[in-house]
Design an enzyme around this catalytic site. Structure first.
Site, short mmCIF file in Angstrom:
data_model
loop_
_atom_site.label_atom_id
_atom_site.label_comp_id
_atom_site.label_asym_id
_atom_site.label_seq_id
_atom_site.Cartn_x
_atom_site.Cartn_y
_atom_site.Cartn_z
N LYS A 1 4.45 3.26 -13.87
CA LYS A 1 3.85 3.68 -13.37
C LYS A 1 3.52 4.67 -14.37
CE LYS A 1 3.26 6.25 -9.13
NZ LYS A 1 4.25 6.32 -7.74
N GLU B 1 7.53 6.48 8.62
CA GLU B 1 7.27 7.70 9.78
C GLU B 1 8.16 7.53 10.76
OE1 GLU B 1 5.58 6.36 7.72
OE2 GLU B 1 4.53 8.09 6.19
N ARG C 1 1.93 7.94 13.00
CA ARG C 1 2.77 6.78 12.91
C ARG C 1 3.30 6.28 13.75
NH1 ARG C 1 2.43 3.26 7.87
NH2 ARG C 1 0.12 3.02 8.43
#
Ligand code: TPP
Length: 597
Positions: free
Chosen positions: A281, A358, A386
């Site tokens: 990353k 979630e 969600r």
């Protein structure tokens, strides 16, 4: 910038040699750094996926082939090579290009992106549609190790494995979600990464033998069988293969030449395959590589610094946890954004990052509440969508004391249409047993958090990212009562929900202004005192359908001598700055004055 200007189309890209492609990758990287530092955006994720994106476009042909980006925050290189290079400087600006895949923006964006863990389901759907319609193209899902922690991904894998649909899954494994990735799946990937030297050996060996005349193919077959046996010895758990998905990897996700070879090898396989790419990353930009969490998402340079509700949450939750051992904090991979970092440092054993999950977070918090704890789930408004069923079925039906700390409520600016937090007042407002509060500033949020400690039922406190002013405290009434912040000799009232609406309302003269801080239940005591001949304007940073204004209008529906006007959004808000969103919806002085006439 040797190739930045030269590559005008995907055919230009495909004409580059491997060496040129590597140079082009660096050009792209430099432009991404340059633009994101000005406009804000997802820097580290995009720097990590430049090579894999170039390799995908080198091998596959969009829009004929479909690439589905998970979350889609890493799709900048894809945007640049699919005709949006010249618009890239307007990334995440109103009228510019979105920071996420958007089919209405470009036909090469095969599916909408923004919320995590959807790409496998979408890709399987596209593959099934292709087959039923007798078409012929490749479908590729690009999914990060973070996005792989979301429940939908497993529902999809379950289905993909059995269906055996032809599709390619590119797993972009950078070991990070926004924070370092968590969970057993992440640990599993770490074990797979350890087998890296083996994977390289396997790849080279296979390429070597397949080139041999006459016996090459037979040897490859023998090699495949031996390889599978070897692999089952080396890897204790062949998760993907056991689910029916052919696994290749792990491979270096920055070696563009190798990735191109791999894509070429698997593109004609007639079954689901997964290519495991290991990436860094922030690759190629030191500071972003070393602190990938901070460089995950940058704010635009122009953003003015104001007070952050998340900071208030962080401090106050620590205070509550000091005095009450039942207090626990839950996040779904958003520890820093929601202000929980301090809590995680001070109370590690009472802190729970459940990854990008979630739905699980909501029900898990419900279990904690049932078990005698006092859970606080801090979450962004649009991601809590969600957990809708879980809030109804697992929290509210049994009236459990879970507190939802809902950040980024209302319009959010540069993240745009997929991230607007403008549905929560409607979807929370309709659920029995749920109480919904909206603070006008940091002090009031503190008061609401204090209130939550002894409140023994489902509670949602919703607020945008920041507030610019601190109001005087005018009422000692409980936070469930509305508060008149300006009283004047008029029968006109603004009922404002939250700090943003109050800020706008306070610019309007000669009108009573009420801080309607408890959106659900409505303050019936206040409403019952409204006299005939009054005009009430409701203002909420939420859609009108099912929102606060709709509830107030319903309350007065029988009283013909009381006029109720509602201000809010008509539908999805497709803007990338907050002020334009507010203006377009009519939250401006001239319109408000007109409505109050
Ligand atoms: C449902 C949902 N929850 C939370 C987020 C916020 N979010 C955006 S990117 C991200 C991390 C994704 O990690 P990964 O898939 O590994 O991609 P990376 O950024 O590491 O390349 C999170 C949590 C989201 N987009 N959707």
């Amino acid at each position: 910038m040797a190739y930045w200007e030269k590559v005008n189309s995907i055919s230009d890209l495909k004409a580059l040699s491997m060496k040129e492609l590597e140079v082009y990758a660096e050009d792209v990287r430099e432009h991404i750094i340059d633009v994101v530092q000005k406009n804000g955006g997802h820097l580290a994720s995009n720097l990590g996926s430049v090579e894999l994106t170039l390799a995908l476009h080198y091998v596959f042909d969009v829009p004929h082939d479909k690439i589905v980006w998970d979350v889609g925050h890493q799709s900048y290189t894809h945007k640049i090579v699919t005709g949006r290079r010249d618009k890239f400087s307007d990334l995440r600006k109103n009228g510019g290009i979105s920071g996420f895949p958007k089919p209405s923006e470009n036909e090469c964006d095969s599916f909408i992106g923004g919320h995590s863990s959807t790409s496998l389901s979408a890709a399987l759907g596209l593959a099934r549609a292709r087959d039923l319609r007798g078409e012929n193209f490749n479908v590729v899902s690009v999914i990060g190790d973070g996005a792989m922690t979301g429940g939908m991904a497993y529902e999809a894998i379950n289905d993909i494995g059995e269906s055996q649909e032809k599709m390619i899954i590119v797993l972009n494994d950078n070991k990070m979600s926004i924070s370092p990735n968590v969970g057993a799946f992440s640990n599993y990937l770490a074990r797979l990464r350890l087998s890296k030297p083996y994977a390289k050996f396997k790849h080279n060996l296979k390429r070597g033998v397949s080139a041999l005349p006459f016996f090459g193919d037979k040897l490859v077959g023998m090699f495949e069988r031996t390889r599978d046996n070897l692999k089952s010895i080396i890897l204790s758990n062949k998760l993907f293969e056991n689910f029916g998905i052919k696994y290749y990897g792990p491979f270096d996700g920055h070696n563009v030449k190798n990735i191109i070879d791999i894509f070429n090898q698997v593109k004609d396989e007639n079954r689901p395959v997964l290519i495991h790419l290991v990436t860094n990353k922030g690759n190629g930009y030191d500071v972003a590589e070393t602190d990938a969490e901070r460089f995950h998402g940058l704010s635009p340079k122009s953003e003015n610094k104001s007070f952050c509700f998340a900071e208030v949450v962080g401090d106050k939750l620590c205070e509550l946890a000091q005095k009450d051992s039942r207090v626990v904090a839950v996040t779904a991979a958003m520890k820093s954004g929601t202000g929980l970092e301090k809590f995680f440092e001070q109370f590690p054993e009472r802190s729970f990052d459940v990854a990008i999950a979630e739905q699980h977070a909501v029900t898990m918090a419900a279990g904690m509440a049932k078990g005698g704890l006092k859970p606080y789930f801090a979450v962004y408004s649009s991601f809590l969508q969600r957990g809708f069923d879980q809030i109804i079925h697992d929290v509210c039906l049994d009236n459990l004391p879970v507190t939802f700390l809902i950040d980024r409520a209302g319009v959010v600016g540069a993240d745009g249409i997929t991230h607007q937090g403008i549905m929560d007042l409607s979807y929370l407002g309709m659920i029995p047993n749920m109480t919904v509060l909206t603070p006008k500033d940091g002090d009031e949020l503190n008061e609401m958090l204090e209130f939550s400690l002894t409140f023994n039922a489902p509670l949602a406190i919703r607020y945008p990212k920041s507030f610019t002013m601190q109001y005087d405290k005018v009422s000692v009434a409980p936070v469930t009562d509305w508060e008149t912040v300006r009283k004047c000799d008029s029968k006109k009232y603004i009922l404002a929900v939250g700090n943003r609406m109050l800020d706008i309302a306070s610019r309007i003269d000669n009108v009573n202004i009420v801080n309607a801080r408890c959106v659900k239940p409505l303050d019936l005591k206040w409403l019952s005192k409204v006299e005939g001949g009054s005009t009430i304007l409701t203002m909420e940073d939420n859609v009108l359908a099912g929102g606060f204004g709709a509830c107030v209008a319903k309350y007065f529906s029988e009283k013909k001598d009381i006029k109720v006007v509602t201000l809010g959004y008509d539908g999805f808000v497709d803007n990338m700055d907050i002020q334009s969103s507010l203006n377009e919806a009519g939250f401006c002085e001239s319109n408000i004055k007109k409505l109050l006439k």
